[in-house]
Design a protein around this motif. Structure first.
Motif, mmCIF file in Angstrom:
data_model
loop_
_atom_site.group_PDB
_atom_site.id
_atom_site.type_symbol
_atom_site.label_atom_id
_atom_site.label_comp_id
_atom_site.label_asym_id
_atom_site.label_seq_id
_atom_site.Cartn_x
_atom_site.Cartn_y
_atom_site.Cartn_z
ATOM 1 N N UNK A 98 0.813 -1.170 -0.126
ATOM 2 C CA UNK A 98 0.049 -0.074 0.014
ATOM 3 C C UNK A 98 0.961 1.513 0.049
ATOM 4 N N UNK A 99 2.015 1.331 0.885
ATOM 5 C CA UNK A 99 2.801 2.479 0.799
ATOM 6 C C UNK A 99 3.451 2.663 -0.603
ATOM 7 N N UNK A 100 3.778 1.716 -1.069
ATOM 8 C CA UNK A 100 4.454 1.542 -2.182
ATOM 9 C C UNK A 100 3.566 2.257 -3.428
ATOM 10 N N UNK A 101 2.503 1.867 -3.223
ATOM 11 C CA UNK A 101 1.313 2.299 -4.146
ATOM 12 C C UNK A 101 1.001 3.702 -4.124
ATOM 13 N N UNK A 102 1.174 4.283 -2.669
ATOM 14 C CA UNK A 102 1.109 5.631 -2.525
ATOM 15 C C UNK A 102 2.288 6.567 -2.820
ATOM 16 N N UNK A 103 3.122 5.859 -3.612
ATOM 17 C CA UNK A 103 4.522 6.653 -3.673
ATOM 18 C C UNK A 103 5.231 7.016 -2.513
ATOM 19 N N UNK A 104 5.158 6.052 -1.552
ATOM 20 C CA UNK A 104 6.171 6.282 -0.435
ATOM 21 C C UNK A 104 6.962 5.124 -0.454
#
Length: 317
Positions: A98-104
């Motif tokens: 999820x964090x990766x998908x939110x560009x984090x």
């Protein structure tokens, strides 16, 4: 007999208010429970509160956004640095995705024989997800976060210190630390107070970085708050701390939702000793179902409502 119950909340200095809301609500799925202003000084600065489903002690993250005032801080040693949040141990893969998908950018790390996730707030603050299997605090399933993966609340605070042993002395002799101290390289952890969860202090020996700033400034921790349960107990703890020679401690301050005193610890971290009193609580000025939907002001600022609101960054939930 005096006691520390456990953690209460954590307060951070961030940059943009909208960026902060988007991070905590849209990305982390936390519940927006209060929008008010900083009670100290005269600057119209937001104070924003986020929590798990119920907003109980040990579950709340609050922020002061400073972008409009142009204030920035400097992370360093002798300073609280890491926001440690508790999630189900089985949820780390979910959160990595999820964090990766939110560009984090998110990093798998390990401490105390346990996998963790490390990432950063848009203002640069260090966040860590710590997996806990026996945390029965109810997470808030917001913005697509399923209930089984939602953030339970606070795990604790990570403090960088030049001489961490001085902080251990303070905690064990004066601040009701539990007896067990576990070490892992340059990191040591122990719990404070009666709670079984949400009350970890992690000390990181750091003699490399410059001294971090303690004033308000985006990108830095401001304080970590502990739950003292009753005003009588709060008084007793305050007297004990002063009597032990830690006299950098404030008078009682009324924060409307709770009453607090503040003490600067030997590690530089500012601790708040908070009590949710009978006339306080998040629902003292809002219906429990409408928390965070109305702009609230302390009584001393109410006659400046239009002026203050006009000087704040507009927010879209």
């Amino acid at each position: 007999m005096a006691y520390v119950e456990g953690s209460h909340h954590v307060t951070l200095s961030v940059g943009s208010a909208q960026e902060d809301v988007d991070f905590h609500i849209k990305t982390l799925g936390m519940r927006f429970i209060k929008r008010t202003v900083l009670f100290d000084g005269s600057l119209p600065v937001y104070h924003l509160y986020y929590s798990n489903a119920n907003g109980g002690p040990s579950s709340v993250v609050t922020t002061f956004p400073w972008a409009k005032q142009g204030r920035t801080g400097k992370p360093g040693t002798n300073q609280a640095r890491e926001v440690l949040l508790s999630v189900p141990s089985t949820s780390l893969d979910y959160w990595h995705k999820r964090l990766t998908e939110h560009n984090i950018d998110v990093e798998n790390t390990h401490a105390f024989d346990q996998r963790r996730l490390a990432f950063h707030h848009p203002s640069g603050l260090e966040y860590v997800f710590v997996g806990n299997d026996n945390d029965d605090r109810e997470g808030h399933p917001g913005n697509g976060v399923p209930p089984e993966h939602a953030i339970h609340g606070i795990h604790g605070v990570g403090i960088h210190a030049t001489t961490p042993e001085r902080m251990i002395d303070f905690a064990t002799d004066t601040f009701y630390a539990q007896n067990t101290i576990v070490e892992d390289g340059d990191r040591a952890t122990f719990q404070v107070g009666n709670q079984k969860i949400g009350n970890h202090i992690e000390l990181i020996g750091n003699r490399t970085d410059d001294h971090g700033t303690w004033n308000y400034g985006a990108g830095t921790y401001h304080h970590f708050a502990w739950n003292l349960d009753t005003l009588k107990n709060q008084d007793e703890i305050k007297f004990e701390i002063e009597g032990a020679g830690y006299t950098d401690i404030s008078e009682l301050k009324d924060r409307k939702y709770f009453k607090s005193v503040y003490v600067r610890t030997p590690a530089g971290a500012l601790f708040e000793l908070a009590v949710t009193h009978d006339d306080g609580g998040w629902d003292c000025d809002e219906n429990p179902q409408e928390l965070g939907t109305h702009f609230q002001l302390p009584n001393q600022f109410e006659d400046r409502r239009d002026e203050i609101f006009s000087n704040l960054e507009p927010l879209e939930d």
